[in-house]
Scaffold this active site. Structure first.
Site, PDB file in Angstrom:
ATOM      1  N   LYS A  50     -11.383  -3.481   7.507  1.00 14.24           N
ATOM      2  CA  LYS A  50     -12.040  -3.921   6.273  1.00 14.24           C
ATOM      3  C   LYS A  50     -13.452  -4.413   6.513  1.00 14.24           C
ATOM      4  CE  LYS A  50      -8.320  -5.068   3.086  1.00 14.24           C
ATOM      5  NZ  LYS A  50      -7.830  -6.071   2.146  1.00 14.24           N
ATOM      6  N   LYS A 102      -6.043   0.844  -2.575  1.00 15.34           N
ATOM      7  CA  LYS A 102      -6.621   0.422  -3.850  1.00 15.34           C
ATOM      8  C   LYS A 102      -8.132   0.327  -3.783  1.00 15.34           C
ATOM      9  CE  LYS A 102      -3.610  -3.034  -4.262  1.00 15.34           C
ATOM     10  NZ  LYS A 102      -3.142  -4.316  -4.705  1.00 15.34           N
ATOM     11  N   LYS A 150      -4.778   6.169   4.693  1.00 21.27           N
ATOM     12  CA  LYS A 150      -3.712   5.667   3.817  1.00 21.27           C
ATOM     13  C   LYS A 150      -4.226   5.529   2.387  1.00 21.27           C
ATOM     14  CE  LYS A 150      -4.081   0.775   3.631  1.00 21.27           C
ATOM     15  NZ  LYS A 150      -3.664  -0.564   3.651  1.00 21.27           N
TER      16      LYS A 150
END
Ligand code: AMP
Ligand code: TRP
Length: 327
Positions: free
Chosen positions: A112, A197, A194
């Protein structure tokens, strides 16, 4: 005594079939045999920038989707993380027992933060401590999550063990529960990543509130390969991912599915896949519409959930404070 289950979901972006197949579906199924607590983790959401109005709306949307998916507020506690402030207090205390080295190993932070390591918030780095607090504060035994959260649940367990070894038996040791099929649904546009969102590509994910037309169009455009055979072959990530989605929504076995599409082309398979997903999501979408017709209903359920969670959390926090010698 039923085992205690805790899990959480962030109220950000659009909830997709990866969230559903990797987590929510199991939460619904586990309500029979476990003592469940499910949490909308808004404090985790703010580890990255959020628009206040959108965040507020998303918290209600995610809650509505969980209820529509079958979370029953009579059997399970459903609440918003920030409504129970003991989570943040315990997170601070756990911070003081988690070695930097453990946190630095967390792969989600590495992913992230990307190339922005100096710019991202301290909260994003500390995310697993708050997650450990969420879990440990309810004496949780089982944490049903998708594959991506396994490392965080293990950190919670290690933290509990470390604390217990210093102060004696305080925390229950939690275990992750990862589904056999569906634990890692991949993006439709790029099956090596993956489904997430935070990906913004219009063709990346099937969202739980997508219309039948959108679902058909997204599957029609999904990335596959130039081969023909419809087989569960992990070396062909695109078709493998689509077959996994088909398997989980249809409830059929791999063999049955391969036999069903023997000699058929990708186009036919994608059409059948879209229909199975549309039918699978239809009841959820209908219940969501009914539920959101009265906007006060979801808020009332969340307020009641927090009322039930608060005393459980307070008890654990007090136990921990005493052990440490605070106050
Ligand atoms: P999040 O979207 O990070 O709030 O995740 C909520 C739950 O969905 C967690 O248990 C995740 O592990 C699970 N999850 C998220 N993305 C996927 C995916 N692509 N496949 C399977 N499970 C997922
Ligand atoms: N980090 C989890 C995710 O992104 C959400 C979460 C927060 C969670 N606290 C939790 C999951 C506690 C399980 C238990 O998916």
């Amino acid at each position: 005594m039923k085992k205690r289950v805790f899990s959480g979901i962030q109220p950000t972006g659009d909830i997709h079939i990866g969230n559903y197949l990797g987590a929510i579906k199991y939460w619904v199924a586990m309500q029979e045999n476990y003592d469940n607590i499910f949490c909308i983790v808004d404090l985790h959401a703010v580890t990255v920038p959020q628009d206040p109005k959108i965040l507020h709306r998303k918290i209600r949307e995610v809650s509505g989707l969980l209820l529509a998916a079958g979370i029953d507020p009579k059997r399970s506690i459903l609440f918003i993380q920030s409504h129970v402030c003991a989570h943040s207090e315990l997170a601070w205390l756990l911070n003081c027992f988690i070695p930097m080295g453990w946190m630095q190993r967390m792969t989600q932070f590495k992913e992230k933060s990307g190339t922005q390591k100096e710019q991202v918030s301290v909260g994003l780095f500390d995310y697993p401590a708050l997650m450990a607090a969420d879990i440990l504060i309810y004496d949780t035994q089982v944490v049903p999550v998708g594959e991506d959260q396994k490392q965080h649940v293990e950190l919670a367990r290690d933290t509990a063990q470390r604390f217990n070894s210093i102060y004696g038996e305080t925390f229950t040791l939690p275990e992750p529960l990862i589904p056999n099929v569906g634990a890692r649904i991949m993006g439709l546009d790029d099956p090596t990543k993956k489904m997430s969102k935070s990906e913004t590509g219009t063709n990346h994910a099937i969202n739980l509130l997508d219309t039948p037309e959108i679902i058909r169009a997204k599957f029609a455009r999904a990335t596959t390969d130039s081969l023909r055979e419809i087989r569960f072959d992990e070396k062909r990530p695109g078709i493998y991912n689509l077959l996994t989605i088909y398997q989980t929504f249809s409830g059929r076995s791999k063999e049955e599915i391969e036999a069903q599409f023997e000699g058929k082309g990708y186009g036919d398979f994608k059409k059948a896949l879209a229909e199975v997903v549309i039918e699978g999501l239809r009841p959820l979408q209908e219940r969501y519409k009914e539920l959101t017709a009265d906007p006060t209903r979801i808020d009332a359920i969340l307020a009641e959930g927090a009322e039930r969670a608060r005393p459980l959390a307070a008890k654990t926090l007090e136990r921990v404070q005493k052990k440490i010698g605070l106050g």
